[in-house]
Design an enzyme around this catalytic site. Sequence first.
Site, PDB file in Angstrom:
ATOM      1  N   LYS A 212       0.807  -1.231  -0.015  1.00 29.93           N
ATOM      2  CA  LYS A 212       0.001   0.121   0.195  1.00 29.93           C
ATOM      3  C   LYS A 212       0.967   1.250  -0.137  1.00 29.93           C
ATOM      4  O   LYS A 212       0.450   2.238  -0.613  1.00 29.93           O
ATOM      5  CB  LYS A 212      -0.997  -0.118   1.104  1.00 29.93           C
ATOM      6  CG  LYS A 212      -2.113  -1.058   1.301  1.00 29.93           C
ATOM      7  CD  LYS A 212      -2.918  -1.194   2.160  1.00 29.93           C
ATOM      8  CE  LYS A 212      -4.073  -2.158   2.066  1.00 29.93           C
ATOM      9  NZ  LYS A 212      -3.701  -3.515   1.548  1.00 29.93           N
TER      10      LYS A 212
ATOM     11  N   LYS B 288     -15.909  -7.944   1.079  1.00 28.81           N
ATOM     12  CA  LYS B 288     -16.833  -7.618   0.165  1.00 28.81           C
ATOM     13  C   LYS B 288     -17.879  -8.629   0.235  1.00 28.81           C
ATOM     14  O   LYS B 288     -17.785  -9.969   0.304  1.00 28.81           O
ATOM     15  CB  LYS B 288     -16.687  -7.482  -1.250  1.00 28.81           C
ATOM     16  CG  LYS B 288     -15.363  -6.169  -1.357  1.00 28.81           C
ATOM     17  CD  LYS B 288     -14.844  -6.442  -2.575  1.00 28.81           C
ATOM     18  CE  LYS B 288     -13.526  -5.547  -2.652  1.00 28.81           C
ATOM     19  NZ  LYS B 288     -12.797  -5.560  -3.905  1.00 28.81           N
TER      20      LYS B 288
ATOM     21  N   GLU C  46      -8.446   0.068  -6.655  1.00 25.92           N
ATOM     22  CA  GLU C  46      -9.614   0.369  -5.817  1.00 25.92           C
ATOM     23  C   GLU C  46      -9.599   1.856  -5.538  1.00 25.92           C
ATOM     24  O   GLU C  46      -8.530   2.373  -4.878  1.00 25.92           O
ATOM     25  CB  GLU C  46      -9.355  -0.809  -4.506  1.00 25.92           C
ATOM     26  CG  GLU C  46      -9.362  -2.170  -5.049  1.00 25.92           C
ATOM     27  CD  GLU C  46      -9.735  -3.015  -4.010  1.00 25.92           C
ATOM     28  OE1 GLU C  46      -9.728  -2.756  -2.744  1.00 25.92           O
ATOM     29  OE2 GLU C  46      -9.845  -4.140  -4.301  1.00 25.92           O
TER      30      GLU C  46
ATOM     31  N   LYS D 137      -6.372   8.728   6.803  1.00 25.92           N
ATOM     32  CA  LYS D 137      -7.351   9.151   7.383  1.00 25.92           C
ATOM     33  C   LYS D 137      -8.641   8.161   7.202  1.00 25.92           C
ATOM     34  O   LYS D 137      -8.838   7.744   5.946  1.00 25.92           O
ATOM     35  CB  LYS D 137      -7.660  10.547   6.651  1.00 25.92           C
ATOM     36  CG  LYS D 137      -8.991  11.171   7.146  1.00 25.92           C
ATOM     37  CD  LYS D 137      -8.828  11.602   8.657  1.00 25.92           C
ATOM     38  CE  LYS D 137      -9.969  12.231   9.053  1.00 25.92           C
ATOM     39  NZ  LYS D 137     -10.066  12.725  10.537  1.00 25.92           N
ATOM     40  N   PHE D 138      -9.386   7.874   8.186  1.00 29.19           N
ATOM     41  CA  PHE D 138     -10.515   7.135   7.989  1.00 29.19           C
ATOM     42  C   PHE D 138     -11.885   7.708   8.054  1.00 29.19           C
ATOM     43  O   PHE D 138     -12.003   8.995   8.459  1.00 29.19           O
ATOM     44  CB  PHE D 138     -10.769   6.273   9.283  1.00 29.19           C
ATOM     45  CG  PHE D 138     -11.816   5.683   9.204  1.00 29.19           C
ATOM     46  CD1 PHE D 138     -11.953   4.247   8.592  1.00 29.19           C
ATOM     47  CD2 PHE D 138     -13.036   5.609  10.097  1.00 29.19           C
ATOM     48  CE1 PHE D 138     -13.175   3.421   8.372  1.00 29.19           C
ATOM     49  CE2 PHE D 138     -14.190   4.870   9.956  1.00 29.19           C
ATOM     50  CZ  PHE D 138     -14.072   3.718   9.157  1.00 29.19           C
TER      51      PHE D 138
ATOM     52  N   ARG E 105     -21.738 -13.068  -3.019  1.00 30.98           N
ATOM     53  CA  ARG E 105     -20.906 -13.992  -2.466  1.00 30.98           C
ATOM     54  C   ARG E 105     -21.716 -14.962  -1.663  1.00 30.98           C
ATOM     55  O   ARG E 105     -22.254 -14.383  -0.530  1.00 30.98           O
ATOM     56  CB  ARG E 105     -19.541 -13.539  -1.745  1.00 30.98           C
ATOM     57  CG  ARG E 105     -18.711 -12.679  -2.808  1.00 30.98           C
ATOM     58  CD  ARG E 105     -17.690 -12.202  -2.061  1.00 30.98           C
ATOM     59  NE  ARG E 105     -16.745 -11.311  -2.917  1.00 30.98           N
ATOM     60  CZ  ARG E 105     -15.618 -10.878  -2.650  1.00 30.98           C
ATOM     61  NH1 ARG E 105     -14.615 -11.676  -1.674  1.00 30.98           N
ATOM     62  NH2 ARG E 105     -14.878 -10.062  -3.130  1.00 30.98           N
TER      63      ARG E 105
ATOM     64  N   ARG F  54      -3.873  -8.977  -9.424  1.00 27.72           N
ATOM     65  CA  ARG F  54      -4.282 -10.483  -9.699  1.00 27.72           C
ATOM     66  C   ARG F  54      -5.643 -10.214 -10.181  1.00 27.72           C
ATOM     67  O   ARG F  54      -6.451  -9.360 -10.265  1.00 27.72           O
ATOM     68  CB  ARG F  54      -4.317 -11.163  -8.236  1.00 27.72           C
ATOM     69  CG  ARG F  54      -5.138 -10.251  -7.094  1.00 27.72           C
ATOM     70  CD  ARG F  54      -5.262 -11.166  -5.775  1.00 27.72           C
ATOM     71  NE  ARG F  54      -5.653 -10.467  -4.779  1.00 27.72           N
ATOM     72  CZ  ARG F  54      -6.928 -10.270  -4.663  1.00 27.72           C
ATOM     73  NH1 ARG F  54      -7.884 -10.498  -5.342  1.00 27.72           N
ATOM     74  NH2 ARG F  54      -7.356  -9.253  -3.474  1.00 27.72           N
TER      75      ARG F  54
ATOM     76  N   ASN G 114      -5.040  -4.146  -6.591  1.00 27.06           N
ATOM     77  CA  ASN G 114      -4.649  -5.879  -6.491  1.00 27.06           C
ATOM     78  C   ASN G 114      -4.063  -6.349  -7.622  1.00 27.06           C
ATOM     79  O   ASN G 114      -4.730  -6.129  -8.648  1.00 27.06           O
ATOM     80  CB  ASN G 114      -6.301  -6.279  -6.081  1.00 27.06           C
ATOM     81  CG  ASN G 114      -6.516  -5.822  -4.891  1.00 27.06           C
ATOM     82  OD1 ASN G 114      -7.822  -5.580  -4.518  1.00 27.06           O
ATOM     83  ND2 ASN G 114      -5.700  -5.950  -3.896  1.00 27.06           N
TER      84      ASN G 114
END
Length: 445
Positions: free
Chosen positions: A116, A236, A273, A200-201, A336, A290, A288
């Site tokens: 990240k 997810k 993302e 930061k959230f 899912r 992949r 990601n």
Amino acid sequence: MFKKILIANRGEIALRVIRTARELGVKTVVVYSTADENSLPVLLADESVCVGPPASNASYLNIPNILQAALMTGAEAIHPGYGFMAENPDFAEMCREHGLVFIGPTPESMRALGSKAGGREIAADSNVPVVPGTGVLADLDAAVLAAKQIGYPVLLKASAGGGGRGQKVIRTQDELKKGFAQAQEEARLYFSDPALIMEKFLEEFRHVEVQVMGDGNGHVIHIGERDCSIQRRNQKLIEEAPSTLPDSLRQEILAAGVRLAQHVNYAGAGTLEFIVDRDGNYYFMEMNTRIQVEHCVSEMISGLDLVRMQLEIASGHGLNLQQEDVVLRGHAIECRLNAEDPSKDFRPAAGKINDVHFAGGPGVRVDSHCYTGYVIPPHYDSLIGKLIVWHDTRDEAIARMKRALEETVIQGPKTTIPLYVKIMDNPFYKRGAVMTNFLKTRMDM
């Protein structure tokens, strides 16, 4: 094209790769743990090799055994699926050293983008906005200082993390002092790397991601975006394509995703993302490197086989599509199907499937490795399969998904199906008002 590949994974993604390989006339070898001896991929692959006992670190993460299986069976390449070895640059490099093609990006791209911290630097160089945050934190003191500068709440994230794991929301300095070492240990446990970053959230945001495909020589196309905002514990549950974002914002995010992937000459399938706040500001989170669990919804709206494209690029056939060749049509939704009990905080429910009937009909796709009598092992994730639907409009896709969910029967373990039926009826979901805190704020659990 390859004559034989080894699939270093399990479950539905292993079966997904087998199906495309078989259509291309490519032989497949599947590795498996003793817990997966009777799984559908093992039964359907041309060859199978046991690489260890149930524990992941002794089997699906056992690099020497996996490489030996590939060399012993004459495989030319290894498809890592998702999870396990899929984003491990050391594994990709060892494949190369042993004369095996890693079906994915180069180790160099993975190292640059896989962490990240590295991804944030590349995003900044590519003029792609990122959430206010840090690089790798040296220690607790550095974390305390960074949190004061950023402002609480903040999010501690494993730099090598993915799949929603290795994240911890911190709201006070006391929580940070208590949780920093724990977050490091979780990062070490999940990803063999204790490095943490801080961001930061944001309390409410959408999770939107861009599917890209690159040839490794600077040619990158996107295959639309997906909204993956319906989550539990940062993982997810429901994904759909396209998102319900305004078209101008969608085009900005798609262009940003392609620009970032071009910056590193990305090869193969990748997903960038982003988070989108209430005001329409978007920020890059991570890439990601992949194939994703939710790649199916992008396939449904594009008519493309992303696994086939992975194999073609890795085998030297290149990427023979231009952006204008990608025509996106209709709307797709994926649920899912997890062996979990939503009424008990999504507690895993491993065990025997006594009976199973998956939905069918127009515009319905099921990707699953399970069958009647299959025993879901407790050692891995709880995914039973994925139910995907397509229709011309989002409203029609929601109606089709509800029908397909009600038609699906899985007897034995508790599943997430009843929750999804409620979500399809939820007025906020129906009008596209989805954020990552949807289950907490918009659902009566």
